[in-house]
Scaffold this active site. Structure first.
Site, PDB file in Angstrom:
ATOM      1  N   ASN A  52      28.043  86.767  17.448  1.00 22.29           N
ATOM      2  CA  ASN A  52      27.218  85.556  17.488  1.00 22.29           C
ATOM      3  C   ASN A  52      27.481  84.704  16.240  1.00 22.29           C
ATOM      4  O   ASN A  52      26.568  84.383  15.464  1.00 22.29           O
ATOM      5  CB  ASN A  52      25.743  85.917  17.602  1.00 22.29           C
ATOM      6  CG  ASN A  52      24.947  84.817  18.292  1.00 22.29           C
ATOM      7  OD1 ASN A  52      25.455  83.712  18.551  1.00 22.29           O
ATOM      8  ND2 ASN A  52      23.691  85.087  18.586  1.00 22.29           N
ATOM      9  N   HIS A 109      14.831  84.484  18.083  1.00 19.39           N
ATOM     10  CA  HIS A 109      15.199  85.272  19.253  1.00 19.39           C
ATOM     11  C   HIS A 109      14.053  85.379  20.259  1.00 19.39           C
ATOM     12  O   HIS A 109      14.318  85.431  21.465  1.00 19.39           O
ATOM     13  CB  HIS A 109      15.628  86.680  18.829  1.00 19.39           C
ATOM     14  CG  HIS A 109      17.073  86.768  18.445  1.00 19.39           C
ATOM     15  ND1 HIS A 109      17.518  86.560  17.161  1.00 19.39           N
ATOM     16  CD2 HIS A 109      18.184  87.025  19.177  1.00 19.39           C
ATOM     17  CE1 HIS A 109      18.841  86.687  17.120  1.00 19.39           C
ATOM     18  NE2 HIS A 109      19.269  86.968  18.327  1.00 19.39           N
TER      19      HIS A 109
END
Length: 515
Positions: A346, A377
């Site tokens: 990521n 998140h």
């Protein structure tokens, strides 16, 4: 299975027959089909709406309208949240003072994202771990906050107050509403990202992205014939699509054979020796990662097919299309440190965390960065358990590298032995850390950690206490340079390995070292 999840899909039901045939949830089928449609559209966009043939205005309009269409197809009226979040943040940018605009945008964008995540998780469908409308909002949040900080740097700070990276990223004028919506919601990145800098996106729209922007890092090829012609992304797109096919096949073949949930099954825990539990956990996580490889690599291929993502040339003159790539699979699977794994996983989110939080937070930047990452998140408790564990893992890894690694650098044999041991330790540590990220809830996560007697938590505590690391300002310069390799996900102040996260950071680091 597909029929049961139809009610939870807020998007189009046109593909319901396909969902029932292949026995996959309709929302996931919609997502994959829309991404494949975006891939074909990207080729058309590059060939028929090339900057040499049409104006930036037309390219902005088409990219934005196609993005909204895909969002509506996948998420139905929930796609309006994308407009609301972008509209609120743009209003803050326009009407709030430049001095504090970036902070307000961070609060508004992250707050609205958290509100949507809370309502989706705790009001509508707790535990639905599939495609949902908050996924695109996470990428939009990154873009909103990145742009706000870039505008703040460009309009309120002097050149000498900015780092080399910040100078390149700084935005010198307020974007128009169309430019802003195109940047946030274009069809190439509306569903799965990745995020990118506003200046890079505008260079793509205007057709200036192929011009070398960092002459201090040219390798000689860019000044010759390779600079004169526009490179084709065909080979890279084909290679990435092959990677997608392999990743999807591996994931569909193994995800149900080696589920992570078996690690907390009572009979499995009582009947399986501990060393086999460790091996099983590693294999379960290894089988889970290809899902992310598929999604992120396909998103990267879509952007490349549209002509976005060019990152200069290799030494042999072949073009690089990794400007906005989100992962490097081999570096992930063969990572020999916690940081190396996170730096290649990521990637664009790591850069966002670094630029928005780590480099700017005056107090405890490591903890603040992990906290921001957890909030971004979502609101599942497992996310916070994962990132709290990640802080302990990062501190322990830093202590080991600082105190132990120098003893294994005396010869190649010792170094190879050290690399093998640290590879195994890294894979086990990562698997142990992210179990709550997969299980989501507190009860199952704590049950897993209890079955392992919290052994890695305790080991991290002992390592940090037994192998202290001096504060940064008290270390010799050479030790500081070495420790730059061991920070958290966002502690990438000097990416000195051969593959950089982006052209911007790589060139800036080289310039800093030369200075």
């Amino acid at each position: 299975m597909a029929t049961q999840t139809t009610a939870s899909c807020t998007g189009s039901t046109l593909l319901q027959p396909i969902s029932e045939i292949i026995n996959l949830p309709l929302d996931q089928v919609n997502f994959v089909v829309c991404q494949l449609f975006a891939l074909l559209t990207a080729v058309w966009f590059r060939l028929y709406l090339h900057p040499s043939k049409t104006s930036p205005f037309i390219r902005h309009v088409v990219a934005t309208l196609l993005g909204f269409y895909l969002a509506l197809f996948c998420f139905g009226w929930y796609a309006l949240h994308f407009l609301v979040q972008s509209g609120l943040s743009y209003s803050v940018m326009v009407f709030a003072g430049l001095e504090h605009m970036h902070k307000y945008c961070l609060i508004v964008a992250l707050g609205y994202l958290s509100f949507c995540q809370i309502t989706r998780v705790y009001v509508f469908d707790y535990g639905m771990y599939s495609a949902d409308f908050t996924g695109p909002m996470m990428v939009i949040t990154q873009k909103i906050t990145s742009l706000a900080f870039e505008i703040h740097d460009g309009l309120t700070k002097r050149e000498e107050q900015l780092s080399t990276t910040q100078k390149y990223l700084a935005v010198r004028r307020m974007p128009s509403l169309l430019e802003y919506l195109s940047y946030n919601c274009n069809f190439m990145g509306i569903l799965a990202g990745p995020t990118c800098s506003y200046n890079d996106y505008m260079a793509f729209i205007e057709g200036t992205g192929y011009q070398p922007r960092h002459l201090e890092n040219t390798n000689g090829k860019e000044n010759g014939k390779y600079k004169q012609s526009e490179p084709s992304p065909k080979n890279d797109v084909i290679a990435k699509l092959c990677t997608c096919a392999i990743s999807l096949a591996v994931y569909l073949s193994l995800c149900k054979v080696i589920p992570v949930e078996r690690s907390i099954d009572d009979s499995f825990i009582s009947s399986t020796p501990f060393h086999l539990q460790v091996i099983y956990l590693y294999l379960a996580m290894l089988a889970l990662r290809p899902k992310y490889y598929f999604v992120w690599t396909l998103a990267d291929a879509i952007n490349n097919a549209a002509g976005f993502g060019f990152n200069g040339y290799n030494k042999d003159g072949t073009p690089r299309w990794d400007l906005i790539s989100n992962l490097r699979i081999l570096d992930i699977e063969f990572a020999t440190s916690f940081k190396m794994f996170l730096d290649n996983w990521n990637i664009q989110t790591s850069l966002w965390l670094k630029r928005v939080c780590y480099e700017r937070c005056p107090i405890s930047p490591t903890a603040a960065t992990f906290l921001l990452s957890a909030m971004w998140h979502g609101v599942y408790p497992g996310y916070y358990l994962t990132f709290l564990t990640g802080i302990a893992m990062t501190m322990a890894a830093r202590a080991i590298r600082h105190n132990v690694r120098p003893y294994f650098l005396v010869c190649d044999t010792y170094k190879q032995f050290y690399d093998v041991i640290t590879w195994a330790g890294t894979q086990v540590a990562i698997s142990y850390t992210v179990v709550p990220f997969v299980l989501l809830a507190v009860g199952p996560s704590l049950k897993f950690y209890r079955s392992w007697y919290f052994c890695l938590h305790l080991l991290c505590l002992l390592l940090v206490l037994a192998l202290p690391v001096k504060p940064r300002h008290l270390r010799p310069k050479e030790q500081q340079d070495s420790l730059q390799k061991d920070g958290p996900q966002a502690n990438s102040l000097q990416e000195d390995h051969s593959k950089s996260h982006s052209t911007t950071d790589n060139n800036c680091n080289q310039k800093d070292k030369a200075t």
